[in-house]
Structures are given as structure tokens and as C-alpha cells.
Design a protein around this motif. Structure first.
Motif, PDB file in Angstrom:
ATOM      1  N   GLY A  80       0.799  -1.221   0.000  1.00  0.00           N
ATOM      2  CA  GLY A  80       0.000   0.000   0.000  1.00  0.00           C
ATOM      3  C   GLY A  80       0.831   1.269   0.000  1.00  0.00           C
ATOM      4  N   PHE A  81       2.134   1.139   0.161  1.00  0.00           N
ATOM      5  CA  PHE A  81       3.025   2.291   0.097  1.00  0.00           C
ATOM      6  C   PHE A  81       4.435   1.802  -0.165  1.00  0.00           C
ATOM      7  N   THR A  82       5.283   2.711  -0.615  1.00  0.00           N
ATOM      8  CA  THR A  82       6.681   2.344  -0.863  1.00  0.00           C
ATOM      9  C   THR A  82       7.533   2.819   0.307  1.00  0.00           C
ATOM     10  N   LEU A  83       8.510   2.006   0.623  1.00  0.00           N
ATOM     11  CA  LEU A  83       9.353   2.272   1.788  1.00  0.00           C
ATOM     12  C   LEU A  83      10.495   3.239   1.509  1.00  0.00           C
ATOM     13  N   ASP A  84      10.613   3.695   0.265  1.00  0.00           N
ATOM     14  CA  ASP A  84      11.788   4.484  -0.132  1.00  0.00           C
ATOM     15  C   ASP A  84      12.078   5.654   0.797  1.00  0.00           C
ATOM     16  N   TYR A  85      11.039   6.329   1.287  1.00  0.00           N
ATOM     17  CA  TYR A  85      11.247   7.536   2.082  1.00  0.00           C
ATOM     18  C   TYR A  85      11.057   7.295   3.570  1.00  0.00           C
ATOM     19  N   TYR A  86      11.026   6.033   3.931  1.00  0.00           N
ATOM     20  CA  TYR A  86      10.707   5.688   5.316  1.00  0.00           C
ATOM     21  C   TYR A  86      11.909   5.134   6.063  1.00  0.00           C
ATOM     22  N   CYS A  87      12.059   5.647   7.270  1.00  0.00           N
ATOM     23  CA  CYS A  87      12.975   5.028   8.209  1.00  0.00           C
ATOM     24  C   CYS A  87      12.269   3.804   8.786  1.00  0.00           C
ATOM     25  N   ILE A  88      12.995   2.707   8.949  1.00  0.00           N
ATOM     26  CA  ILE A  88      12.424   1.464   9.467  1.00  0.00           C
ATOM     27  C   ILE A  88      13.145   1.062  10.746  1.00  0.00           C
ATOM     28  N   GLY A  89      12.374   0.756  11.737  1.00  0.00           N
ATOM     29  CA  GLY A  89      12.942   0.278  12.992  1.00  0.00           C
ATOM     30  C   GLY A  89      12.429  -1.110  13.328  1.00  0.00           C
ATOM     31  N   TRP A  90      13.268  -1.905  13.928  1.00  0.00           N
ATOM     32  CA  TRP A  90      12.861  -3.197  14.487  1.00  0.00           C
ATOM     33  C   TRP A  90      12.857  -3.064  16.012  1.00  0.00           C
ATOM     34  N   PHE A  91      11.751  -3.476  16.593  1.00  0.00           N
ATOM     35  CA  PHE A  91      11.617  -3.477  18.037  1.00  0.00           C
ATOM     36  C   PHE A  91      11.202  -4.877  18.463  1.00  0.00           C
ATOM     37  N   ARG A  92      11.403  -5.180  19.720  1.00  0.00           N
ATOM     38  CA  ARG A  92      10.975  -6.474  20.219  1.00  0.00           C
ATOM     39  C   ARG A  92      10.415  -6.328  21.612  1.00  0.00           C
ATOM     40  N   GLN A  93       9.561  -7.272  21.958  1.00  0.00           N
ATOM     41  CA  GLN A  93       8.989  -7.272  23.303  1.00  0.00           C
ATOM     42  C   GLN A  93       8.823  -8.702  23.778  1.00  0.00           C
ATOM     43  N   ALA A  94       9.422  -8.981  24.907  1.00  0.00           N
ATOM     44  CA  ALA A  94       9.306 -10.287  25.543  1.00  0.00           C
ATOM     45  C   ALA A  94       8.250 -10.197  26.648  1.00  0.00           C
ATOM     46  N   PRO A  95       7.629 -11.306  26.999  1.00  0.00           N
ATOM     47  CA  PRO A  95       6.616 -11.295  28.057  1.00  0.00           C
ATOM     48  C   PRO A  95       7.167 -10.708  29.356  1.00  0.00           C
ATOM     49  N   GLY A  96       6.440  -9.767  29.906  1.00  0.00           N
ATOM     50  CA  GLY A  96       6.839  -9.170  31.171  1.00  0.00           C
ATOM     51  C   GLY A  96       7.953  -8.145  31.074  1.00  0.00           C
ATOM     52  N   LYS A  97       8.383  -7.850  29.849  1.00  0.00           N
ATOM     53  CA  LYS A  97       9.476  -6.890  29.674  1.00  0.00           C
ATOM     54  C   LYS A  97       9.020  -5.704  28.859  1.00  0.00           C
ATOM     55  N   GLU A  98       9.740  -4.609  28.974  1.00  0.00           N
ATOM     56  CA  GLU A  98       9.428  -3.430  28.178  1.00  0.00           C
ATOM     57  C   GLU A  98       9.851  -3.638  26.730  1.00  0.00           C
TER      58      GLU A  98
END
Length: 124
Positions: A26-44
Motif C-alpha cells: 500500500g506504500f513504498t518504503l523508499d522515504y521511510y525510516c524502518i525500525g525493528w523493536f521487540r517485546q518479551a513477556p513481562g518486559k518493556e
């Protein structure tokens, strides 16, 4: 409809590798910054890595530096997270996030779009 879809998660033994993908529709990523985040149970929620819109700037969290590599293929509208030497503490749901700007952020609140997440489990 603008969507980010993660894939590539799964169960892997300690020391193993996985490659996560984040594909946009639905959109192109060319102009987008991409971040990877993660979350474990009980953690921030934790910032794992990000890559600038051009791909020229990348950054990694202390806990994954030297083991994970982020990259992007704008022609395929996809961002990747190569994860090597996986540890049990890497177990979490991993999310990719996108924001339309050149400079990235370690704060998930700064991102406009989220994927649904993919589970990564590191266990023997």
C-alpha cells in the motif's frame, strides 16, 4: 491500505540464525525510516535496530550489536533483519515500524506504522 507484514520468525536453537523480513504493502518504503523493536513477556519494548530511508545509516541496540544486521531492498519494498548467534534472551515478538522521515528514532512512539509482529523463540 497501508500495511507492514513481518515474516521469518520461528523456533531456533541457541547459536542459530534467522532472517526476519518486513514487507510493505500500500506504500513504498523508499522515504521511510524502518525500525525493528521487540517485546518479551513481562518486559518493556526494546529497540533492536533501525535503518535510514537511504540505507546509509544503521544503528543497533547494545544487546544485539555484532550479531544482528539490518538491511533494506527498496526495489522489493522490504527490510531485513539478519539475526546470528541467537541467544535465549533474544526470545520475543519482533515488530517492524515505519516513519516517513530520514532520521530514525529509538522510540516506538515516533513511528507511524506497525506490523503485526513475528515470534522468535530461541531454545534448545
Amino acid at each position: 491500505q497501508l500495511q507492514l507484514v513481518e515474516s521469518g520468525g520461528g523456533l531456533v536453537q541457541p547459536g542459530g540464525s534467522l532472517r526476519l523480513s518486513c514487507a510493505a504493502s500500500g506504500f513504498t518504503l523508499d522515504y521511510y525510516c524502518i525500525g525493528w523493536f521487540r517485546q518479551a513477556p513481562g518486559k518493556e519494548r526494546e529497540g533492536v535496530s533501525y535503518i535510514s530511508s537511504s540505507g546509509g545509516s544503521t544503528n543497533y541496540g547494545v544487546s544485539v550489536k555484532g550479531r544482528f544486521t539490518i538491511s533494506r531492498d527498496n526495489a522489493k519494498n522490504t527490510v531485513y533483519l539478519q539475526m546470528n548467534s541467537l541467544k535465549p534472551e533474544d526470545t520475543a515478538v519482533y515488530y517492524c515500524l515505519a516513519v516517513r522521515r530520514r532520521m530514525c528514532s529509538w522510540y516506538s512512539r515516533d513511528y507511524d506504522y506497525w506490523g503485526q509482529g513475528t515470534q522468535v523463540t530461541v531454545s534448545s
